[in-house]
Design a protein around this motif. Sequence first.
Motif, mmCIF file in Angstrom:
data_model
loop_
_atom_site.group_PDB
_atom_site.id
_atom_site.type_symbol
_atom_site.label_atom_id
_atom_site.label_comp_id
_atom_site.label_asym_id
_atom_site.label_seq_id
_atom_site.Cartn_x
_atom_site.Cartn_y
_atom_site.Cartn_z
ATOM 1 N N LEU A 46 38.425 36.239 37.361
ATOM 2 C CA LEU A 46 38.570 36.449 38.801
ATOM 3 C C LEU A 46 37.612 35.594 39.635
ATOM 4 C CD1 LEU A 46 40.102 37.915 41.024
ATOM 5 C CD2 LEU A 46 38.451 39.785 40.817
ATOM 6 N N GLN A 100 44.841 38.860 49.248
ATOM 7 C CA GLN A 100 43.508 39.276 48.786
ATOM 8 C C GLN A 100 43.544 40.679 48.180
ATOM 9 O OE1 GLN A 100 41.281 36.880 49.037
ATOM 10 N NE2 GLN A 100 39.650 37.989 48.046
ATOM 11 N N ASN A 104 42.649 41.405 43.936
ATOM 12 C CA ASN A 104 41.537 42.285 43.559
ATOM 13 C C ASN A 104 41.991 43.622 42.977
ATOM 14 O OD1 ASN A 104 39.148 40.780 44.276
ATOM 15 N ND2 ASN A 104 39.882 40.938 46.371
#
Length: 183
Positions: A46, A100, A104
């Motif tokens: 990530l 986003q 996540n």
Amino acid sequence: MIHEELLRNLHARQEEQHPAMGPISDLIYDAALKWGDAYQEYASNLPKALFAIEEEKKSNPKFVAFLEVRGTFTLNTTETDHAFSKKCISTPGTNRQGFQHFINRPVHKLPRLKMQLESILSTLEKLELLDHTDTITLPQVIDLISIQGKSINKAVKEMEPKVRLKSLPSQLLGGKFGDNAVS
């Protein structure tokens, strides 16, 4: 795929035991054993992905337009870019969440699952169902998920300095020593 398999297994268990729902910890434990490597790989990469996104945003106005959640215009975006971005965000499955949020989301799934399982265990204990299979097995599942979470956090922390090092040249360019400081 693993989560979809878990969901199918939970539905099958529910149909078998209708109207009451019996133990589920065995199904979740099996799924946790399968998803461990996938979460580890995703989370450890990530920081690199977020770095790549930031780098792409610097040179690609269409990508910036795509990432925009609330549909505001940016420099060099066209009406078509704006419409595409709005269409992506308004797709029913996105729940009006932007890029986003989704990048996540997997990282936060395990801690949420752990809290949900702790809540189920607490409820079983309050109901004094001490001989229930889940009362016995859920602590093991919670421990496994905790171990996976710690391992993931360690992998992310190990990757972050590497990503910071990768970003160093762009931070030095144009600084005190001029554009030729790093080549």
